[in-house]
Design an enzyme around this catalytic site. Sequence first.
Site, PDB file in Angstrom:
ATOM      1  N   LYS A  13       0.837  -1.219   0.000  1.00  0.00           N
ATOM      2  CA  LYS A  13       0.000   0.000   0.000  1.00  0.00           C
ATOM      3  C   LYS A  13       0.865   1.260   0.000  1.00  0.00           C
ATOM      4  CE  LYS A  13      -2.206  -0.881   3.895  1.00  0.00           C
ATOM      5  NZ  LYS A  13      -1.607  -2.178   4.266  1.00  0.00           N
ATOM      6  N   ARG A  88      -8.745   1.722   9.466  1.00  0.00           N
ATOM      7  CA  ARG A  88      -8.357   0.342   9.726  1.00  0.00           C
ATOM      8  C   ARG A  88      -9.394  -0.371  10.588  1.00  0.00           C
ATOM      9  NH1 ARG A  88      -2.279   1.004   9.210  1.00  0.00           N
ATOM     10  NH2 ARG A  88      -1.411  -1.079   9.104  1.00  0.00           N
ATOM     11  N   ARG A 127      11.636  -6.692   4.208  1.00  0.00           N
ATOM     12  CA  ARG A 127      11.619  -5.222   4.169  1.00  0.00           C
ATOM     13  C   ARG A 127      12.757  -4.613   4.972  1.00  0.00           C
ATOM     14  NH1 ARG A 127       5.532  -3.097   5.316  1.00  0.00           N
ATOM     15  NH2 ARG A 127       4.752  -3.343   3.201  1.00  0.00           N
ATOM     16  N   ARG A 160      12.057  -2.831  10.344  1.00  0.00           N
ATOM     17  CA  ARG A 160      11.123  -2.093  11.192  1.00  0.00           C
ATOM     18  C   ARG A 160      10.956  -2.846  12.505  1.00  0.00           C
ATOM     19  NH1 ARG A 160       5.916  -0.314   7.626  1.00  0.00           N
ATOM     20  NH2 ARG A 160       4.851  -1.237   9.388  1.00  0.00           N
ATOM     21  N   ARG A 171       0.055  -8.502  13.548  1.00  0.00           N
ATOM     22  CA  ARG A 171      -0.480  -7.541  12.565  1.00  0.00           C
ATOM     23  C   ARG A 171      -1.496  -8.220  11.654  1.00  0.00           C
ATOM     24  NH1 ARG A 171       4.951  -5.374  10.250  1.00  0.00           N
ATOM     25  NH2 ARG A 171       3.746  -4.167   8.766  1.00  0.00           N
TER      26      ARG A 171
HETATM   27  P1  AMP Z   1       1.575   0.850   8.729  1.00  0.00           P
HETATM   28  O1  AMP Z   1       2.832   1.538   8.389  1.00  0.00           O
HETATM   29  O2  AMP Z   1       0.368   1.424   8.021  1.00  0.00           O
HETATM   30  O3  AMP Z   1       1.667  -0.646   8.577  1.00  0.00           O
HETATM   31  O4  AMP Z   1       1.294   1.124  10.292  1.00  0.00           O
HETATM   32  C1  AMP Z   1       2.225   0.728  11.272  1.00  0.00           C
HETATM   33  C2  AMP Z   1       1.557   0.631  12.620  1.00  0.00           C
HETATM   34  O5  AMP Z   1       1.015   1.912  12.982  1.00  0.00           O
HETATM   35  C3  AMP Z   1       0.362  -0.319  12.694  1.00  0.00           C
HETATM   36  O6  AMP Z   1       0.754  -1.671  12.898  1.00  0.00           O
HETATM   37  C4  AMP Z   1      -0.377   0.256  13.897  1.00  0.00           C
HETATM   38  O7  AMP Z   1       0.268  -0.071  15.120  1.00  0.00           O
HETATM   39  C5  AMP Z   1      -0.211   1.758  13.670  1.00  0.00           C
HETATM   40  N1  AMP Z   1      -1.307   2.288  12.819  1.00  0.00           N
HETATM   41  C6  AMP Z   1      -1.175   2.833  11.584  1.00  0.00           C
HETATM   42  N2  AMP Z   1      -2.367   3.204  11.089  1.00  0.00           N
HETATM   43  C7  AMP Z   1      -3.287   2.887  12.041  1.00  0.00           C
HETATM   44  C8  AMP Z   1      -4.703   3.002  12.124  1.00  0.00           C
HETATM   45  N3  AMP Z   1      -5.442   3.535  11.128  1.00  0.00           N
HETATM   46  N4  AMP Z   1      -5.309   2.551  13.258  1.00  0.00           N
HETATM   47  C9  AMP Z   1      -4.607   2.030  14.278  1.00  0.00           C
HETATM   48  N5  AMP Z   1      -3.265   1.878  14.258  1.00  0.00           N
HETATM   49  C10 AMP Z   1      -2.609   2.297  13.145  1.00  0.00           C
END
Ligand code: AMP
Length: 216
Positions: A13, A88, A127, A160, A171
């Site tokens: 994404k 989410r 990654r 990460r 996740r």
């Molecule tokens: P991402 O980079 O989008 O995979 O986000 C990394 C982490 O940030 C996720 O695993 C969550 O812990 C937090 N996070 C990001 N976006 C959201 C969201 N919309 N709602 C809740 N937690 C989020």
Amino acid sequence: MRIVFLGPPGAGKGTQAKLICEEYNIPHISPGDILRQAKKNETVLGLKAKSYMDQGLLVPDDIILGIIEERLKQEDCKTGYVLDGFPRTIYQANALEDMLKGLDTDIAYILSLELSEKELVKRLGGRRVCEDCGQEFHIEFKPPKQPDICDNCGGNLIQRSDASACAIEKRFSEYKEKTSPLIEYYNRPGRKFYSISADTGIQEVFASIKRVLEAD
Ligand code: AMP
């Protein structure tokens, strides 16, 4: 052009969202990126989010909604944006609808990236991210010119903190339980919902997305 990206962790994404934003000159809004930056700077927001993120858990809705609400009001969002990693949860999606009603707009496209779980695990494990500039790499699909060194700024490439096997599993379970119901939520008459296979290379997936956006 207001776009929401859906898809499991590892589907690409973020990569696709950045390409779309460059192509159409609109901002990329990723709560994950905002939170990682806040964690790095050890701000109050970063400290609040850290333990959830490191365990692969979703950060509480009120924290995320505050970030998004503030961001969508900014001037550069007037011509559109890509939401990557938001909403989410169904709660967040309903809150987004309310926010957009208040701004007298709506989401134009919902793009859902699809990929098998086996492939997702492979992608997530490989990654790497630059600890200085945040540029992303993948040891197999987008390797840096020199191992563990960022092509962009020469910084160190690291995994990460949510890339451990345990956090990856968490996740996925968060995605299945809380985020995947959004597919049904958005895939209904009157919505421009498109399911896109992410099982090809970065440029092929991007071409499929452009076809969808430009066919309209
Ligand atoms: P991402 O980079 O989008 O995979 O986000 C990394 C982490 O940030 C996720 O695993 C969550 O812990 C937090 N996070 C990001 N976006 C959201 C969201 N919309 N709602 C809740 N937690 C989020």
